[in-house]
Design a protein around this motif. Structure first.
Motif, mmCIF file in Angstrom:
data_model
loop_
_atom_site.group_PDB
_atom_site.id
_atom_site.type_symbol
_atom_site.label_atom_id
_atom_site.label_comp_id
_atom_site.label_asym_id
_atom_site.label_seq_id
_atom_site.Cartn_x
_atom_site.Cartn_y
_atom_site.Cartn_z
ATOM 1 N N ALA A 154 0.828 -1.211 0.000
ATOM 2 C CA ALA A 154 0.000 0.000 0.000
ATOM 3 C C ALA A 154 0.863 1.263 0.000
ATOM 4 C CB ALA A 154 -0.927 -0.013 1.214
ATOM 5 N N ILE A 155 1.943 1.258 0.757
ATOM 6 C CA ILE A 155 2.835 2.429 0.781
ATOM 7 C C ILE A 155 3.433 2.671 -0.603
ATOM 8 C CG2 ILE A 155 5.008 3.295 1.714
ATOM 9 C CD1 ILE A 155 4.308 1.924 4.350
ATOM 10 N N MET A 156 3.914 1.611 -1.239
ATOM 11 C CA MET A 156 4.513 1.770 -2.573
ATOM 12 C C MET A 156 3.480 2.246 -3.591
ATOM 13 S SD MET A 156 7.242 -1.391 -2.865
ATOM 14 C CE MET A 156 6.007 -2.654 -2.646
ATOM 15 N N ARG A 157 2.279 1.704 -3.553
ATOM 16 C CA ARG A 157 1.241 2.097 -4.494
ATOM 17 C C ARG A 157 0.804 3.547 -4.268
ATOM 18 N NH1 ARG A 157 -1.418 -1.927 -7.369
ATOM 19 N NH2 ARG A 157 -0.677 -4.048 -6.939
ATOM 20 N N LEU A 158 0.692 3.954 -3.025
ATOM 21 C CA LEU A 158 0.284 5.328 -2.733
ATOM 22 C C LEU A 158 1.339 6.324 -3.212
ATOM 23 C CD1 LEU A 158 -1.771 7.221 -1.379
ATOM 24 C CD2 LEU A 158 -0.498 6.934 0.758
ATOM 25 N N LYS A 159 2.602 6.031 -2.968
ATOM 26 C CA LYS A 159 3.674 6.919 -3.410
ATOM 27 C C LYS A 159 3.712 7.015 -4.937
ATOM 28 C CE LYS A 159 7.618 9.247 -3.080
ATOM 29 N NZ LYS A 159 8.079 9.236 -4.468
ATOM 30 N N ALA A 160 3.598 5.884 -5.624
ATOM 31 C CA ALA A 160 3.620 5.907 -7.085
ATOM 32 C C ALA A 160 2.427 6.661 -7.651
ATOM 33 C CB ALA A 160 3.638 4.469 -7.610
ATOM 34 N N ALA A 161 1.231 6.479 -7.049
ATOM 35 C CA ALA A 161 0.043 7.176 -7.544
ATOM 36 C C ALA A 161 0.146 8.682 -7.324
ATOM 37 C CB ALA A 161 -1.200 6.615 -6.847
ATOM 38 N N PHE A 162 0.639 9.100 -6.179
ATOM 39 C CA PHE A 162 0.798 10.542 -5.921
ATOM 40 C C PHE A 162 1.820 11.155 -6.870
ATOM 41 C CE2 PHE A 162 -0.872 11.327 -1.339
ATOM 42 C CZ PHE A 162 -2.137 10.950 -1.756
ATOM 43 N N ASP A 163 2.909 10.433 -7.139
ATOM 44 C CA ASP A 163 3.904 10.947 -8.083
ATOM 45 C C ASP A 163 3.320 11.077 -9.484
ATOM 46 O OD1 ASP A 163 5.730 11.059 -6.056
ATOM 47 O OD2 ASP A 163 6.765 9.196 -6.596
ATOM 48 N N ALA A 164 2.514 10.083 -9.892
ATOM 49 C CA ALA A 164 1.950 10.104 -11.239
ATOM 50 C C ALA A 164 0.940 11.222 -11.420
ATOM 51 C CB ALA A 164 1.300 8.753 -11.542
ATOM 52 N N HIS A 165 0.255 11.631 -10.374
ATOM 53 C CA HIS A 165 -0.763 12.679 -10.470
ATOM 54 C C HIS A 165 -0.302 13.993 -9.858
ATOM 55 C CE1 HIS A 165 -3.141 8.986 -11.058
ATOM 56 N NE2 HIS A 165 -4.020 9.755 -11.695
ATOM 57 N N ASP A 166 0.990 14.103 -9.606
ATOM 58 C CA ASP A 166 1.570 15.347 -9.100
ATOM 59 C C ASP A 166 0.918 15.792 -7.783
ATOM 60 O OD1 ASP A 166 3.425 17.368 -9.158
ATOM 61 O OD2 ASP A 166 2.152 18.742 -10.304
ATOM 62 N N VAL A 167 0.681 14.819 -6.890
ATOM 63 C CA VAL A 167 0.174 15.115 -5.545
ATOM 64 C C VAL A 167 1.355 15.014 -4.593
ATOM 65 C CG1 VAL A 167 -1.421 14.461 -3.721
ATOM 66 C CG2 VAL A 167 -2.099 14.232 -6.115
ATOM 67 N N GLY A 168 1.667 16.111 -3.929
ATOM 68 C CA GLY A 168 2.866 16.150 -3.112
ATOM 69 C C GLY A 168 2.696 15.533 -1.730
ATOM 70 N N ILE A 169 3.766 14.868 -1.270
ATOM 71 C CA ILE A 169 3.878 14.422 0.126
ATOM 72 C C ILE A 169 5.026 15.219 0.717
ATOM 73 C CG2 ILE A 169 4.269 12.482 1.686
ATOM 74 C CD1 ILE A 169 3.295 10.607 -0.479
ATOM 75 N N PRO A 170 4.762 16.262 1.494
ATOM 76 C CA PRO A 170 5.815 17.203 1.880
ATOM 77 C C PRO A 170 6.751 16.637 2.937
ATOM 78 C CG PRO A 170 3.769 17.794 2.951
ATOM 79 C CD PRO A 170 3.446 16.652 2.025
ATOM 80 N N PHE A 171 7.969 17.168 2.903
ATOM 81 C CA PHE A 171 8.904 16.924 3.994
ATOM 82 C C PHE A 171 8.524 17.818 5.169
ATOM 83 C CE2 PHE A 171 11.385 15.876 0.194
ATOM 84 C CZ PHE A 171 11.856 14.614 0.535
ATOM 85 N N PRO A 172 8.896 17.441 6.382
ATOM 86 C CA PRO A 172 8.675 18.351 7.514
ATOM 87 C C PRO A 172 9.415 19.665 7.311
ATOM 88 C CG PRO A 172 9.194 16.148 8.281
ATOM 89 C CD PRO A 172 9.446 16.144 6.804
#
Length: 322
Positions: A272-290
């Motif tokens: 699930a972690i790998m799929r979520l990261k790949a999907a966010f990258d593909a749709h330009d949805v950011g996961i910010p750093f602190p």
């Protein structure tokens, strides 16, 4: 020793106040009295002996019957052995007490009962912890909150059950250590049984940037969970935003698994972690750093973009002068 010496010894004992003849006569009277009493009590003695033999056979029969019944009730060997031996000794004790009653040895019977009570009370205080674990082991076996091979969490230990004896519960942790937990602590504390559950849920916490389209982020995350290995397709995945974080808007993504095993849980969460990261990258949805912002103004209220505006203004002035 000559006859004169024996006579002199008898005379000296008599002179000292000891009548040897009377003492011997008294002893002989007691012995003959005991023999006569034994002869008179011979029927009762024979009846008591026959009764004891009968009760020995009854005790063995009761042990066999109880053992067969216990095999139908539980497969726990120590509990079966404890129950059958207890019944065996109880039947023998009953036969012994009845035999003593036939022999009219009521005083001996009363003394034995009083002694058993005193000894039992003393042992109860001396072995209180052992008795607690013993009783708890029996209750655990009868109530069956878990069975061998179940994945459980109790007393801050997480692992599979390898067995329960009359003193402790054996838990094999996921890192391979065998932990023996006293039955009293297991029975008296909460037990989480993952194996007996109908399923297991994965809660995946993450966050997205403040500038992201929250509805789009939600849709992308839920679509990414569709292909997670081992997911229970009869239960829909769930997505909830739960807080405004320091550098992100945080959310929790939840879905259920068909298997309750730990390996399946870890594999599904990793997928699930790998799929979520790949999907966010593909749709330009950011996961910010602190992000940490340091404000050195006196009041601590300076606008965050003020230094950037000053730099831009300075850069524009240099370009104009050039």
């Amino acid at each position: 020793m000559s006859g004169d010496s024996i006579a002199q010894a008898g005379e000296s004992l008599a002179d000292g106040g000891v009548d040897v003849g009377s003492a011997l006569q008294s002893a002989w009277t007691k012995v003959t009295g005991w023999v006569e009493l034994a002869i008179q009590s011979l029927p009762e003695i024979l009846a008591a002996a026959v009764l004891l033999v009968v009760f020995v056979f009854l005790a063995k029969l009761a042990r066999t019957v109880v053992d067969r019944l216990m095999r139908r009730v539980t497969d726990h060997g120590p509990l079966r052995g404890l129950t059958t031996n207890t019944v065996y000794l109880a039947v023998l004790a009953a036969g012994l007490f009845i035999a003593l009653g036939i022999l009219q040895l009521n005083t001996v019977l009363t003394s034995m009962l009083a002694g058993v009570g005193i000894v039992g009370l003393a042992l109860g205080f001396a072995f209180q912890d052992i008795a607690e674990n013993f009783v708890s082991g029996i209750l655990i076996t009868l109530r069956r909150p878990f069975t061998d091979g179940d994945l459980v969490e109790t007393n801050d230990f997480f692992g599979t059950i390898e067995g329960v004896d009359l003193r402790s519960t054996q838990v094999r942790t996921l890192t391979g250590q065998l932990v023996r937990i006293p039955n009293g602590e297991v029975y008296g504390n909460p037990i989480v049984n993952y194996t007996q559950a109908s399923g297991r849920r994965v809660d995946l916490a993450c966050g997205t940037t403040y500038g992201a389209d929250l509805e789009e982020a939600r849709r992308v995350a839920l679509e990414a969970m569709e292909g997670v290995q081992g997911r229970d397709t009869d239960r829909e995945a769930e997505f909830f935003y739960d807080e405004f974080g320091g550098s992100s808007i945080n959310f929790v993504l939840r879905f259920w698994l068909e298997s309750t095993g730990q390996k399946a849980f870890l594999a599904a969460r990793s997928d699930a972690i790998m799929r979520l990261k790949a999907a966010f990258d593909a749709h330009d949805v950011g996961i910010p750093f602190p992000i940490v912002t340091l404000d050195f103004s006196d009041a601590g209220t300076r606008r965050l973009d003020e230094p950037l505006q000053l730099l831009r203004a300075g850069g524009g002035g240099e370009g104009a002068s050039g």
